[in-house]
Design a protein around this motif. Structure first.
Motif, PDB file in Angstrom:
ATOM      1  N   PRO A 161      33.008 -13.568  29.829  1.00  0.00           N
ATOM      2  CA  PRO A 161      33.880 -13.057  28.759  1.00  0.00           C
ATOM      3  C   PRO A 161      34.916 -14.090  28.314  1.00  0.00           C
ATOM      4  N   TYR A 162      35.349 -14.927  29.238  1.00  0.00           N
ATOM      5  CA  TYR A 162      36.321 -15.975  28.912  1.00  0.00           C
ATOM      6  C   TYR A 162      35.743 -16.938  27.878  1.00  0.00           C
ATOM      7  N   VAL A 163      34.529 -17.385  28.129  1.00  0.00           N
ATOM      8  CA  VAL A 163      33.882 -18.349  27.235  1.00  0.00           C
ATOM      9  C   VAL A 163      33.475 -17.683  25.921  1.00  0.00           C
ATOM     10  N   CYS A 164      32.929 -16.475  25.979  1.00  0.00           N
ATOM     11  CA  CYS A 164      32.507 -15.776  24.754  1.00  0.00           C
ATOM     12  C   CYS A 164      33.696 -15.492  23.841  1.00  0.00           C
ATOM     13  N   CYS A 165      34.805 -15.077  24.422  1.00  0.00           N
ATOM     14  CA  CYS A 165      35.993 -14.810  23.600  1.00  0.00           C
ATOM     15  C   CYS A 165      36.567 -16.097  23.029  1.00  0.00           C
ATOM     16  N   ALA A 166      36.502 -17.185  23.784  1.00  0.00           N
ATOM     17  CA  ALA A 166      36.957 -18.476  23.256  1.00  0.00           C
ATOM     18  C   ALA A 166      36.090 -18.898  22.071  1.00  0.00           C
ATOM     19  N   ALA A 167      34.788 -18.703  22.188  1.00  0.00           N
ATOM     20  CA  ALA A 167      33.883 -19.018  21.074  1.00  0.00           C
ATOM     21  C   ALA A 167      34.191 -18.125  19.871  1.00  0.00           C
ATOM     22  N   GLY A 168      34.503 -16.854  20.132  1.00  0.00           N
ATOM     23  CA  GLY A 168      34.870 -15.934  19.057  1.00  0.00           C
ATOM     24  C   GLY A 168      36.154 -16.351  18.366  1.00  0.00           C
ATOM     25  N   MET A 169      37.133 -16.833  19.141  1.00  0.00           N
ATOM     26  CA  MET A 169      38.380 -17.324  18.548  1.00  0.00           C
ATOM     27  C   MET A 169      38.116 -18.546  17.671  1.00  0.00           C
ATOM     28  N   THR A 170      37.230 -19.420  18.136  1.00  0.00           N
ATOM     29  CA  THR A 170      36.865 -20.584  17.324  1.00  0.00           C
ATOM     30  C   THR A 170      36.249 -20.126  16.009  1.00  0.00           C
ATOM     31  N   ALA A 171      35.408 -19.098  16.079  1.00  0.00           N
ATOM     32  CA  ALA A 171      34.767 -18.572  14.865  1.00  0.00           C
ATOM     33  C   ALA A 171      35.805 -17.990  13.902  1.00  0.00           C
ATOM     34  N   ILE A 172      36.818 -17.298  14.426  1.00  0.00           N
ATOM     35  CA  ILE A 172      37.859 -16.735  13.548  1.00  0.00           C
ATOM     36  C   ILE A 172      38.629 -17.854  12.843  1.00  0.00           C
ATOM     37  N   TRP A 173      38.996 -18.892  13.593  1.00  0.00           N
ATOM     38  CA  TRP A 173      39.682 -20.018  12.959  1.00  0.00           C
ATOM     39  C   TRP A 173      38.785 -20.689  11.926  1.00  0.00           C
ATOM     40  N   ALA A 174      37.488 -20.762  12.227  1.00  0.00           N
ATOM     41  CA  ALA A 174      36.545 -21.361  11.273  1.00  0.00           C
ATOM     42  C   ALA A 174      36.452 -20.527   9.996  1.00  0.00           C
ATOM     43  N   ILE A 175      36.469 -19.205  10.132  1.00  0.00           N
ATOM     44  CA  ILE A 175      36.437 -18.332   8.959  1.00  0.00           C
ATOM     45  C   ILE A 175      37.693 -18.567   8.112  1.00  0.00           C
ATOM     46  N   ILE A 176      38.842 -18.603   8.780  1.00  0.00           N
ATOM     47  CA  ILE A 176      40.097 -18.833   8.052  1.00  0.00           C
ATOM     48  C   ILE A 176      40.070 -20.198   7.360  1.00  0.00           C
ATOM     49  N   TYR A 177      39.484 -21.177   8.002  1.00  0.00           N
ATOM     50  CA  TYR A 177      39.462 -22.530   7.446  1.00  0.00           C
ATOM     51  C   TYR A 177      38.424 -22.696   6.339  1.00  0.00           C
ATOM     52  N   PHE A 178      37.201 -22.205   6.570  1.00  0.00           N
ATOM     53  CA  PHE A 178      36.091 -22.514   5.665  1.00  0.00           C
ATOM     54  C   PHE A 178      35.913 -21.517   4.511  1.00  0.00           C
ATOM     55  N   VAL A 179      36.127 -20.234   4.764  1.00  0.00           N
ATOM     56  CA  VAL A 179      35.823 -19.230   3.735  1.00  0.00           C
ATOM     57  C   VAL A 179      36.827 -19.325   2.597  1.00  0.00           C
ATOM     58  N   ASN A 180      36.312 -19.495   1.403  1.00  0.00           N
ATOM     59  CA  ASN A 180      37.131 -19.568   0.187  1.00  0.00           C
ATOM     60  C   ASN A 180      38.241 -20.611   0.309  1.00  0.00           C
ATOM     61  N   ALA A 181      37.907 -21.754   0.937  1.00  0.00           N
ATOM     62  CA  ALA A 181      38.839 -22.886   1.068  1.00  0.00           C
ATOM     63  C   ALA A 181      40.179 -22.489   1.681  1.00  0.00           C
ATOM     64  N   GLY A 182      40.134 -21.695   2.751  1.00  0.00           N
ATOM     65  CA  GLY A 182      41.361 -21.334   3.457  1.00  0.00           C
ATOM     66  C   GLY A 182      41.986 -20.027   3.041  1.00  0.00           C
ATOM     67  N   LYS A 183      41.244 -19.233   2.256  1.00  0.00           N
ATOM     68  CA  LYS A 183      41.774 -17.935   1.822  1.00  0.00           C
ATOM     69  C   LYS A 183      40.649 -16.901   1.853  1.00  0.00           C
ATOM     70  N   PRO A 184      40.294 -16.446   3.065  1.00  0.00           N
ATOM     71  CA  PRO A 184      39.277 -15.396   3.131  1.00  0.00           C
ATOM     72  C   PRO A 184      39.733 -14.168   2.338  1.00  0.00           C
ATOM     73  N   PRO A 185      38.796 -13.333   1.883  1.00  0.00           N
ATOM     74  CA  PRO A 185      39.206 -12.135   1.141  1.00  0.00           C
ATOM     75  C   PRO A 185      40.232 -11.313   1.925  1.00  0.00           C
ATOM     76  N   LEU A 186      41.224 -10.817   1.236  1.00  0.00           N
ATOM     77  CA  LEU A 186      42.263 -10.027   1.896  1.00  0.00           C
ATOM     78  C   LEU A 186      41.668  -8.826   2.615  1.00  0.00           C
ATOM     79  N   ALA A 187      40.569  -8.283   2.094  1.00  0.00           N
ATOM     80  CA  ALA A 187      39.907  -7.140   2.734  1.00  0.00           C
ATOM     81  C   ALA A 187      39.410  -7.494   4.136  1.00  0.00           C
ATOM     82  N   TRP A 188      39.208  -8.752   4.409  1.00  0.00           N
ATOM     83  CA  TRP A 188      38.746  -9.189   5.737  1.00  0.00           C
ATOM     84  C   TRP A 188      39.895  -9.354   6.730  1.00  0.00           C
ATOM     85  N   MET A 189      41.107  -9.530   6.234  1.00  0.00           N
ATOM     86  CA  MET A 189      42.205  -9.955   7.101  1.00  0.00           C
ATOM     87  C   MET A 189      42.554  -8.942   8.185  1.00  0.00           C
ATOM     88  N   GLY A 190      42.473  -7.661   7.886  1.00  0.00           N
ATOM     89  CA  GLY A 190      42.757  -6.662   8.912  1.00  0.00           C
ATOM     90  C   GLY A 190      41.792  -6.783  10.085  1.00  0.00           C
TER      91      GLY A 190
END
Length: 197
Positions: free
Chosen positions: A76-105
């Motif tokens: 779970p430690y490693v899987c959650c770390a990978a998940g955190m990396t994915a969240i940062w990647a979404i924030i960084y890559f999706v719509n050039a740093g602005k994911p849809p507001l509907a996703w933010m919650g």
């Protein structure tokens, strides 16, 4: 404890977990949501509250998963770390740093849920060291989170200032979407490194 090579993977993973968590929830998340999405302070704060709720729910969930269901802490430690990396990647890559507001919650709740796995650091650092040094091992591991938060907040501030357009309102610097994107590159990279560790 310092000479034990098994102390350091959890140390650096915790550095990434809490470095990103404290940086976003404690300092840069609300300005990011206000300046990039145009939210009021109250609305932006509500999204940060979702991260806290995710942490509250995630703590017992990660503990039960690691201790009762899997009887192992590393997966779970490693899987959650990978998940955190994915969240940062979404924030960084999706719509050039602005994911849809509907996703933010959802992103904020998941941010909190996955970050709660950082609590396993204390058990992991204690288990890989001799019992007489359990307190020092726990303290060493715990130091990483606060060190990560201190370093990451300064790095993000430095990158934002380097990309500042010169606009101020009421003495407060306003940063662009591009500036936040450049800054949030670093928590993503650190979290990816933490996952590998």
């Amino acid at each position: 404890v310092a000479r034990n090579k098994f102390t350091w993977p959890a140390f650096f993973t915790f550095l990434g977990y809490f470095g990103g968590l404290f940086t976003f929830t404690g300092l840069w998340g609300i300005p990011y949501l206000m300046q990039v999405y145009g939210l009021s302070r109250t609305s932006a704060s509500t999204y940060i509250l979702w991260i806290s709720l995710g942490l509250i729910i995630g703590g017992p969930w990660v503990g039960l998963t690691a201790d009762r269901w899997l009887r192992r802490r590393k997966p779970p430690y490693v899987c959650c770390a990978a998940g955190m990396t994915a969240i940062w990647a979404i924030i960084y890559f999706v719509n050039a740093g602005k994911p849809p507001l509907a996703w933010m919650g959802t992103l904020c709740i998941c941010f909190g849920l996955l970050s709660s796995a950082a609590l396993l650091t204390h058990s992991l650092t204690t288990e890989v060291n001799p019992q007489p040094f359990a307190g020092i091992a726990t303290g060493t591991g715990n130091t990483a989170g606060f060190l990560g938060a201190a370093i990451m907040q300064m790095v993000i501030g430095f990158v934002l200032d380097r990309n500042w357009s010169g606009v101020e309102v009421g003495g407060v610097r306003l940063y662009t979407q591009e500036a936040y994107r450049a800054a949030f590159f670093w928590p993503m990279v650190v979290m990816a490194f933490s996952t590998v560790m």
